[in-house]
Design a protein around this motif. Structure first.
Motif, PDB file in Angstrom:
ATOM      1  N   SER A  39      65.877  26.815   5.005  1.00 28.20           N
ATOM      2  CA  SER A  39      65.346  27.286   6.285  1.00 28.20           C
ATOM      3  C   SER A  39      66.237  26.823   7.433  1.00 28.20           C
ATOM      4  N   LEU A  43      69.079  29.233  10.301  1.00 30.00           N
ATOM      5  CA  LEU A  43      69.353  29.176  11.735  1.00 30.00           C
ATOM      6  C   LEU A  43      70.844  29.167  12.001  1.00 30.00           C
ATOM      7  N   TRP A 104      60.646  27.592  14.597  1.00 27.66           N
ATOM      8  CA  TRP A 104      60.946  29.006  14.363  1.00 27.66           C
ATOM      9  C   TRP A 104      60.114  29.902  15.282  1.00 27.66           C
ATOM     10  N   GLN A 111      63.235  34.127  22.170  1.00 29.79           N
ATOM     11  CA  GLN A 111      64.566  34.377  21.615  1.00 29.79           C
ATOM     12  C   GLN A 111      65.565  34.909  22.631  1.00 29.79           C
ATOM     13  N   MET A 124      63.784  21.651  15.115  1.00 26.00           N
ATOM     14  CA  MET A 124      64.209  21.928  13.739  1.00 26.00           C
ATOM     15  C   MET A 124      64.868  20.698  13.125  1.00 26.00           C
ATOM     16  N   VAL A 182      64.045  34.872  11.136  1.00 22.53           N
ATOM     17  CA  VAL A 182      62.843  34.071  11.383  1.00 22.53           C
ATOM     18  C   VAL A 182      61.871  34.187  10.210  1.00 22.53           C
ATOM     19  N   GLY A 185      63.229  32.034   7.403  1.00 24.23           N
ATOM     20  CA  GLY A 185      63.096  30.615   7.707  1.00 24.23           C
ATOM     21  C   GLY A 185      61.675  30.111   7.553  1.00 24.23           C
ATOM     22  N   ILE A 186      60.724  30.869   8.081  1.00 27.64           N
ATOM     23  CA  ILE A 186      59.317  30.465   7.977  1.00 27.64           C
ATOM     24  C   ILE A 186      58.837  30.565   6.529  1.00 27.64           C
TER      25      ILE A 186
END
Length: 203
Positions: A39, A43, A104, A111, A124, A182, A185-186
């Motif tokens: 994750s 990024l 996230w 964003q 993060m 995103v 990552g989540i």
């Protein structure tokens, strides 16, 4: 006390596999940390793509400066390390995963602002420190006479998770841009969280 391994290289590799097979707690601790590392790398794999486009059109110098936000993670490492014994491994994993998910969310809803990314990156890194240090501390102390071999299992799994995150981030960026990154990552962090919640062998 750590005992130096006295066998052959072949026996050393076999002992690694033996630990891996016999200790599901080490496997799953390494896996949940590796998923969060995946994750984390989502990024960094796609941040330059995001910032080089609208509305930022940032150059390499600005994109590079964003990496300085990672200093937050380095500064919190010693603090997190002290809290592994106080809070426990499982609780720190809950905290770390929650912080990563929040980061996230911030980088999704904000964003189009530098503030959103600066805050998100800092959170993060803090969340990642919670997950990595708690799990690595656990696996290294779980087999004290084979800490180097256990660390090999941990770091190999850790970087496989990172490679998976990088691959998925690039794939989903191609189709869904930042929203796809995103989601990946989540999702990886949620799987790590579910492992912590439902794996009974884990602390």
């Amino acid at each position: 006390m750590t005992i130096n391994y006295k066998g052959t290289y072949k026996e050393l590799m076999q002992s690694l596999l033996g630990i891996f097979r016999q200790r599901p707690d080490i496997r799953l601790s390494s896996l949940r940390a590796g998923l969060c590392f995946g994750s984390f790398l989502c990024l960094w794999a796609c941040l330059a793509f995001k910032l080089s486009g609208a509305p930022f059109y940032a150059g390499n110098n600005i994109i590079g400066l964003m990496g300085l936000c990672g200093v937050a993670g380095a500064l919190t490492a010693s603090i997190v390390g002290r809290y592994v014994r106080i809070l426990g491994v499982k609780r720190l994993n809950y905290i770390g995963c929650s912080v990563i998910i929040v980061s996230w969310a911030i980088m999704f809803f904000f964003q189009n602002t530098y503030t959103g990314f600066i805050v998100g990156i800092m959170l993060m890194d803090v969340g990642m420190q919670c997950v990595q240090l708690s799990n690595q501390t656990y696996v290294l102390t779980s087999v004290p006479n084979a800490s180097n071999r256990v660390n090999t299992i941990f770091m190999t799994t850790y970087f496989i998770g990172g490679a998976l995150g990088t691959f998925l981030a690039g794939f989903f960026w191609h189709y869904l841009q930042w929203t796809g990154v995103v989601i990946v990552g989540i999702s990886l962090t949620m799987v790590s969280l579910l492992i912590t919640r439902f794996a009974k062998v884990l602390q």
